[in-house]
Write an enzyme that holds these catalytic residues in place. Structure first.
Site, mmCIF file in Angstrom:
data_model
loop_
_atom_site.group_PDB
_atom_site.id
_atom_site.type_symbol
_atom_site.label_atom_id
_atom_site.label_comp_id
_atom_site.label_asym_id
_atom_site.label_seq_id
_atom_site.Cartn_x
_atom_site.Cartn_y
_atom_site.Cartn_z
ATOM 1 N N GLY A 7 13.552 48.286 61.256
ATOM 2 C CA GLY A 7 14.878 47.694 61.369
ATOM 3 C C GLY A 7 15.958 48.624 60.862
ATOM 4 N N GLY A 65 19.261 47.851 60.605
ATOM 5 C CA GLY A 65 20.468 47.113 60.247
ATOM 6 C C GLY A 65 20.982 47.525 58.877
ATOM 7 N N PHE A 66 21.777 46.656 58.254
ATOM 8 C CA PHE A 66 22.376 46.994 56.970
ATOM 9 C C PHE A 66 21.315 47.298 55.914
ATOM 10 C CE2 PHE A 66 25.925 44.509 58.814
ATOM 11 C CZ PHE A 66 26.916 45.454 58.668
ATOM 12 N N VAL A 109 8.092 46.322 67.364
ATOM 13 C CA VAL A 109 6.904 45.981 66.572
ATOM 14 C C VAL A 109 6.276 44.692 67.091
ATOM 15 C CG1 VAL A 109 6.089 45.328 64.270
ATOM 16 C CG2 VAL A 109 7.737 47.178 64.532
ATOM 17 N N GLU A 128 35.591 32.108 63.692
ATOM 18 C CA GLU A 128 36.182 33.353 64.175
ATOM 19 C C GLU A 128 36.243 33.389 65.701
ATOM 20 O OE1 GLU A 128 34.864 36.021 60.287
ATOM 21 O OE2 GLU A 128 33.610 36.012 62.067
ATOM 22 N N ASP A 150 18.060 39.424 56.167
ATOM 23 C CA ASP A 150 17.914 38.087 56.746
ATOM 24 C C ASP A 150 16.462 37.684 56.948
ATOM 25 O OD1 ASP A 150 20.632 37.836 56.876
ATOM 26 O OD2 ASP A 150 20.805 38.375 58.990
ATOM 27 N N ALA A 206 25.992 40.663 55.026
ATOM 28 C CA ALA A 206 25.831 42.113 54.991
ATOM 29 C C ALA A 206 25.779 42.688 53.571
ATOM 30 C CB ALA A 206 26.945 42.777 55.807
#
Length: 424
Positions: free
Chosen positions: A17, A19-20, A85, A176, A305, A321
């Site tokens: 992964g 991501g952050f 994966v 948003e 997450d 994040a």
């Protein structure tokens, strides 16, 4: 499927992964005596907090995504590989992907989450969620095509349905999206159409609970609701969705015809818990130990997450994040300490920096530990914070200039209807 060949005697850290959490862990291991492999199904890192601006044509995908290889290009102990994966051999210490099998000494799973339809996965085709670049471009296409089809339609009922946008879920993403879509309809589109008046578009925010932004203090949620309604958004709280199809949603108290439905009501973790055979919570997140390892497997970390971790007050670490970045940095520190033979840091401690949601072009709400902000001041803080966390000077300058230009001109230059099919 061949196992990767390696001659290095150094410890192998595989990060699944980009991501952050995963990218932070990789960069923090730059000086550690390890070989790092970052494995992701995509070749880019996406700044998810701004995905809604791609979905509403404020920004283009390239403004919020960067190739992972470019980010790690100067890190000599890191390599980046594409792969989806499919399984993890815990005892054999191997990650199995569609592109190969990768051995590890330490494994960091940072595989993120997807939107959850609470057992109604067939709704996804009619109501896409917003977690990936692909999701954002699908929503953008549906949003813009709704106006185009309404311009062509001679049927008043059909035009009304095409110009009705329903958003399910009133958390930060839902709020948003609602604010951004109503601004597109009321401020950007009117001068560009001749047969329809985009200002007649309905944007409806649907929430099963009693208030919007339920994780925020009541004063901020009340402010948010008033602001949305002042902009023209219809807010429906205490309203449960019972069915979703291509023509709208069924509610507990009736039917709402809407050609565009967007799902922002919940998330579910990746299959990491199933790969590991580990205990998970109701959202599929792996229940980790205080040092973010899987019980019984001190060499396997689960972060972001994908994990359920506890704060000192017993509350779950939020799926945001900053929390993911802190987890990634912590795990890298633990691994680096082990390699050096030093004492690893104590249990992970999440430092909460606040919660934020933008309502529109000049309004936001921010909950911080010792104070709250609303309105234009909060929006400015939100802008500065998001620009700061973007990767690369080019992206920071491009996004800042784009926001200033759009603020002054009410234009949205990323309104492109691409030929991407609505395949979720």
């Amino acid at each position: 499927m061949a196992v990767e060949a390696t001659t290095s005697a150094r410890r192998k850290v595989v990060i699944v992964g980009g991501g952050f959490a995963g990218l932070t862990a990789a960069t923090k291991l730059a000086k550690a005596d390890v070989d790092v492999t970052v494995l992701d199904r995509h070749n880019y890192h996406c700044f998810q907090p701004l995905l809604y601006q791609v979905a509403t044509a404020e920004l283009s995908p390239a403004d919020i995504a960067w190739p992972i290889r470019h980010v790690l290009r100067r890190q000599k102990n890191a390599r980046v590989l594409l792969g989806d994966v499919t399984a993890i051999d815990v005892e054999g210490r191997k990650v199995v992907a569609d592109t190969g099998t990768f051995e590890f000494d330490e494994l960091i799973l940072a595989t993120g989450a997807r939107h959850s339809y609470f057992g109604n996965d067939d709704w996804e085709k009619s109501a896409p969620g917003l977690k990936r670049i692909e999701d954002a471009t699908i929503i953008r296409r549906r949003l813009l095509m709704a106006f185009e089809r309404a311009e062509l339609s001679e049927n008043p009922a059909e035009r009304e349905s095409l110009l009705t946008f329903a958003i399910v879920g009133a958390g930060p993403t839902g709020v948003e999206l609602a604010g951004a879509i109503i601004e597109v309809a009321r401020q950007v589109m009117p001068s560009e159409f001749r047969h329809i008046d985009p200002r007649t578009a309905r944007v409806i925010l649907i929430e099963a609970g009693p208030r919007v932004l339920p994780a925020f203090p009541e004063a901020l949620t009340d402010y948010t609701r008033r602001s949305l309604e002042k902009m023209g958004v219809e807010v429906m709280t205490d309203t449960r969705v019972t069915h979703v199809d291509d023509k709208g949603v069924d509610l507990a108290n009736g039917r709402l015809d809407a050609a565009t439905v967007i799902w922002a009501a919940g998330v579910i973790a990746s299959p990491a818990g199933r790969w590991l055979g580990a205990e998970t919570d109701r959202a599929g997140r792996v229940i980790v130990q205080p040092n973010l390892t899987v019980p019984g497997h001190e060499n396997i970390f689960v972060v972001g997450d994908t994990a359920t971790a506890k704060r000192p007050d017993g509350q779950d670490v939020p799926g945001v994040a900053p929390a993911a970045k802190q987890m990634g940095a912590y795990v890298a520190d633990v691994i680096a300490s082990r390699v050096r033979g030093a004492v690893p840091p104590p249990a992970f401690h999440y430092r909460h920096q606040g919660d934020v949601a933008t309502i529109g072009r000049r309004s936001a709400v921010i909950k911080m530990p010792y104070m709250n902000l609303t309105g234009f001041t909060a929006w400015l803080v939100w802008c500065v914070a998001h620009i700061y966390f973007l990767i690369g000077a080019r992206n920071r300058i491009a996004v800042a200039f784009k926001w200033v230009w759009d603020f002054m001109t009410f234009q949205r230059g990323a309104r492109l209807i691409t030929d991407q099919r609505d395949q979720i």
